[in-house]
Motif scaffolding. Structure first.
Motif, PDB file in Angstrom:
ATOM      1  N   GLN A  58       0.828  -1.200   0.000  1.00 31.32           N
ATOM      2  CA  GLN A  58       0.000   0.000   0.000  1.00 31.32           C
ATOM      3  C   GLN A  58       0.856   1.241   0.000  1.00 31.32           C
ATOM      4  O   GLN A  58       1.887   1.302   0.667  1.00 31.32           O
ATOM      5  N   LEU A  59       0.438   2.243  -0.766  1.00 33.14           N
ATOM      6  CA  LEU A  59       1.068   3.554  -0.773  1.00 33.14           C
ATOM      7  C   LEU A  59       0.041   4.568  -0.304  1.00 33.14           C
ATOM      8  O   LEU A  59      -1.086   4.578  -0.812  1.00 33.14           O
ATOM      9  N   VAL A  60       0.420   5.410   0.642  1.00 29.55           N
ATOM     10  CA  VAL A  60      -0.506   6.405   1.184  1.00 29.55           C
ATOM     11  C   VAL A  60       0.149   7.775   1.122  1.00 29.55           C
ATOM     12  O   VAL A  60       1.173   8.005   1.778  1.00 29.55           O
ATOM     13  N   GLU A  61      -0.460   8.668   0.355  1.00 31.30           N
ATOM     14  CA  GLU A  61       0.037  10.030   0.239  1.00 31.30           C
ATOM     15  C   GLU A  61      -0.564  10.907   1.330  1.00 31.30           C
ATOM     16  O   GLU A  61      -1.685  10.676   1.787  1.00 31.30           O
ATOM     17  N   SER A  62       0.174  11.930   1.701  1.00 34.22           N
ATOM     18  CA  SER A  62      -0.314  12.930   2.652  1.00 34.22           C
ATOM     19  C   SER A  62       0.419  14.240   2.400  1.00 34.22           C
ATOM     20  O   SER A  62       1.406  14.273   1.662  1.00 34.22           O
ATOM     21  N   GLY A  63      -0.080  15.305   3.010  1.00 31.39           N
ATOM     22  CA  GLY A  63       0.586  16.596   2.918  1.00 31.39           C
ATOM     23  C   GLY A  63      -0.057  17.585   1.965  1.00 31.39           C
ATOM     24  O   GLY A  63       0.397  18.729   1.861  1.00 31.39           O
ATOM     25  N   GLY A  64      -1.084  17.145   1.245  1.00 30.33           N
ATOM     26  CA  GLY A  64      -1.759  18.064   0.349  1.00 30.33           C
ATOM     27  C   GLY A  64      -2.559  19.099   1.113  1.00 30.33           C
ATOM     28  O   GLY A  64      -2.713  19.020   2.331  1.00 30.33           O
ATOM     29  N   GLY A  65      -3.067  20.079   0.380  1.00 28.25           N
ATOM     30  CA  GLY A  65      -3.870  21.113   1.016  1.00 28.25           C
ATOM     31  C   GLY A  65      -4.008  22.332   0.137  1.00 28.25           C
ATOM     32  O   GLY A  65      -3.721  22.278  -1.066  1.00 28.25           O
ATOM     33  N   LEU A  66      -4.443  23.413   0.746  1.00 28.49           N
ATOM     34  CA  LEU A  66      -4.649  24.683   0.051  1.00 28.49           C
ATOM     35  C   LEU A  66      -3.495  25.611   0.387  1.00 28.49           C
ATOM     36  O   LEU A  66      -3.162  25.802   1.561  1.00 28.49           O
ATOM     37  N   VAL A  67      -2.902  26.198  -0.635  1.00 35.15           N
ATOM     38  CA  VAL A  67      -1.768  27.102  -0.439  1.00 35.15           C
ATOM     39  C   VAL A  67      -1.870  28.239  -1.447  1.00 35.15           C
ATOM     40  O   VAL A  67      -2.426  28.065  -2.534  1.00 35.15           O
ATOM     41  N   GLN A  68      -1.354  29.390  -1.081  1.00 34.16           N
ATOM     42  CA  GLN A  68      -1.349  30.519  -1.996  1.00 34.16           C
ATOM     43  C   GLN A  68      -0.233  30.370  -3.025  1.00 34.16           C
ATOM     44  O   GLN A  68       0.797  29.728  -2.759  1.00 34.16           O
ATOM     45  N   ALA A  69      -0.443  30.972  -4.167  1.00 37.26           N
ATOM     46  CA  ALA A  69       0.598  30.977  -5.193  1.00 37.26           C
ATOM     47  C   ALA A  69       1.896  31.531  -4.618  1.00 37.26           C
ATOM     48  O   ALA A  69       1.877  32.518  -3.860  1.00 37.26           O
ATOM     49  N   GLY A  70       2.992  30.887  -4.963  1.00 34.75           N
ATOM     50  CA  GLY A  70       4.283  31.267  -4.426  1.00 34.75           C
ATOM     51  C   GLY A  70       4.668  30.507  -3.171  1.00 34.75           C
ATOM     52  O   GLY A  70       5.827  30.573  -2.732  1.00 34.75           O
ATOM     53  N   GLY A  71       3.720  29.799  -2.596  1.00 39.67           N
ATOM     54  CA  GLY A  71       3.970  29.054  -1.371  1.00 39.67           C
ATOM     55  C   GLY A  71       4.581  27.696  -1.625  1.00 39.67           C
ATOM     56  O   GLY A  71       4.924  27.346  -2.761  1.00 39.67           O
ATOM     57  N   SER A  72       4.702  26.922  -0.536  1.00 41.67           N
ATOM     58  CA  SER A  72       5.350  25.610  -0.594  1.00 41.67           C
ATOM     59  C   SER A  72       4.504  24.574   0.121  1.00 41.67           C
ATOM     60  O   SER A  72       3.741  24.893   1.042  1.00 41.67           O
ATOM     61  N   LEU A  73       4.670  23.344  -0.316  1.00 36.98           N
ATOM     62  CA  LEU A  73       4.085  22.186   0.353  1.00 36.98           C
ATOM     63  C   LEU A  73       5.067  21.030   0.216  1.00 36.98           C
ATOM     64  O   LEU A  73       5.831  20.963  -0.751  1.00 36.98           O
ATOM     65  N   ARG A  74       5.021  20.112   1.188  1.00 38.07           N
ATOM     66  CA  ARG A  74       5.786  18.885   1.062  1.00 38.07           C
ATOM     67  C   ARG A  74       4.843  17.700   1.153  1.00 38.07           C
ATOM     68  O   ARG A  74       4.153  17.526   2.159  1.00 38.07           O
ATOM     69  N   LEU A  75       4.809  16.921   0.101  1.00 39.61           N
ATOM     70  CA  LEU A  75       4.004  15.716   0.079  1.00 39.61           C
ATOM     71  C   LEU A  75       4.843  14.524   0.540  1.00 39.61           C
ATOM     72  O   LEU A  75       6.052  14.475   0.292  1.00 39.61           O
TER      73      LEU A  75
END
Length: 118
Positions: free
Chosen positions: A3-20
């Motif tokens: 099984q593979l489970v992704e996490s870390g998504g969400g809502l962010v403003q342009a120019g911002g960062s996220l780590r999945l």
């Protein structure tokens, strides 16, 4: 069962960062090439980045090169996607995948939504 489970998504403003993150379980994925894909509404699934089993080789789609970084921690059976300088066009469901055979990946996660507001 693998099984593979992704996490870390969400809502962010342009120019911002996220780590999945993509956590693997059920088997050891340490020896598998792994990758990230994304699919925006009304569009086909798009390759984003791939990483070799050792982490020594990476490859990126032109659309994310220089902004996204794929990495892995085999001790944690986890693959990451660091996304910087996000744009509205990066909005999509992001999927991780493992074990490519003849161009097709044998394992897929369920996806995590990333929404970038402009």
């Amino acid at each position: 069962q693998a099984q593979l489970v992704e996490s870390g998504g969400g809502l962010v403003q342009a120019g911002g960062s996220l780590r999945l993150s993509c956590a693997a379980s059920g088997r050891t994925f340490s020896y598998y090439t792994m990758a990230w894909f994304r699919q925006a509404p009304g569009k086909e699934r798009e390759f984003i980045a791939t990483i070799s089993w050792s982490g020594g080789m990476t490859s990126y789609a032109d659309s994310v090169k220089g902004r996204f970084t794929i990495s892995r921690d085999n001790a944690k059976n986890t693959v990451y996607l660091q996304m910087n300088s996000l744009k509205a066009e990066d909005t999509a469901v992001y999927y991780c995948a493992a074990d490519p055979v003849a161009g097709r990946y044998n394992y897929w996660g369920q996806g995590t939504q990333v929404t970038v507001s402009s």
